[in-house]
Design a protein around this motif. Structure first.
Motif, short mmCIF file in Angstrom:
data_model
loop_
_atom_site.label_atom_id
_atom_site.label_comp_id
_atom_site.label_asym_id
_atom_site.label_seq_id
_atom_site.Cartn_x
_atom_site.Cartn_y
_atom_site.Cartn_z
N GLU A 20 0.83 -1.21 0.00
CA GLU A 20 0.00 0.00 0.00
C GLU A 20 0.86 1.26 0.00
OE1 GLU A 20 -2.48 -3.21 1.96
OE2 GLU A 20 -0.38 -2.54 2.03
N GLU A 24 1.18 3.98 -3.12
CA GLU A 24 0.84 5.39 -2.91
C GLU A 24 1.99 6.29 -3.36
OE1 GLU A 24 -0.48 8.40 0.72
OE2 GLU A 24 -0.46 6.23 1.04
N ARG A 30 -2.82 -0.51 -5.28
CA ARG A 30 -2.13 -1.65 -4.68
C ARG A 30 -2.26 -2.87 -5.55
NH1 ARG A 30 -3.48 -6.08 -2.15
NH2 ARG A 30 -2.10 -7.01 -0.56
#
Length: 256
Positions: A20, A24, A30
């Motif tokens: 994750e 980002e 993801r």
């Protein structure tokens, strides 16, 4: 594709990032990152560039090198403005291993020196004093640098910049026109943009090579000469064993 996918997961773990968190940072989902790491898809060129910039690893290294085998990612060395990865391989006791370029393989070294698979297939030995650097062993050809003769090996440590060449020292050099040579060098880059190559055998005249035609430079560390009675039996026996195994492999391949 397999190496790219493995490398992404490996680099992420080295940074201590979750999927994750990395997704980002890259501005992707993801699930997309997961598809790369699980070998279900490969990142496109634009994302390879993003990954290269984020991890400070060349795209070429991401694609061609199995980074899980690299002892320290700081072993990314530069020459001629191009990033080339030289992983320092270690044995089970964490001793640095030195690649040896067999005589028959030396003819193809000009084409294979930046090829990860070519380098990975080279035989390796360890030397107790070869630490804190990248080392490689090269076979001697000809009689231009006595007392070393055909069949001897020179172990060198990698020189990152041509400016680091010290006048009068000996080096193994990979050049565009001559391939691998072992010579005494003189740094004349500031005046002529070239490096002077001198032989210890005065029958050979000195010559100059342009900086852009020099691909690798390895500074002399030690020699392994079959006629030198002071050579470590263990080291030279290791080289002889490697050469014998290579010969047996070629013989078996010929019978197949």
């Amino acid at each position: 594709m397999k190496k790219i996918c493995k490398n992404i997961a490996h680099l992420r773990h080295l940074r201590g990032l979750s999927q994750e968190a990395l997704a980002e940072e890259l501005g992707i989902t993801r699930s997309r990152l997961s598809s790369w790491e699980e070998h279900r898809a490969a990142p496109p060129i634009d994302m390879l560039i993003e990954l290269s910039d984020y991890f400070h690893i060349s795209v070429d290294s991401l694609v061609k090198i199995d980074l899980t085998k690299v002892n320290d990612l700081r072993d990314l060395l530069k020459i001629g403005g191009n990033r080339i990865l030289f992983p320092v391989m270690v044995d089970q006791d964490q001793n640095d291993l030195i690649e040896l370029v067999p005589l028959k393989a030396s003819a193809g070294y000009l084409d294979g020196y930046a090829d990860a698979e070519f380098i990975e297939q080279l035989p390796r030995i360890s030397l107790p004093y070869a630490t804190h650097g990248k080392y490689r062993g090269f076979p001697i050809k000809g009689d231009s640098m006595p007392p070393l003769t055909e069949g001897a090996y020179v172990i060198g440590t990698y020189v990152e910049q041509l400016d680091d060449i010290k006048d009068g020292n000996t080096y193994i050099v990979l050049t565009q026109n001559d391939g691998l040579v072992y010579k005494r060098l003189y740094n004349t880059l500031d005046n002529t943009g070239t490096v002077q190559f001198h032989s210890d055998n005065k029958a050979y005249l000195p010559y100059e090579v342009k900086a852009e035609d020099i691909f690798e430079v390895w500074s002399f560390v030690c020699s392994i000469n079959p006629t030198d009675v002071q050579v470590s039996d263990l080291i030279y026996t290791a080289i002889q064993d490697i050469q014998m195994k290579l010969g047996e492999r070629e013989l078996q391949a010929g019978k197949a």
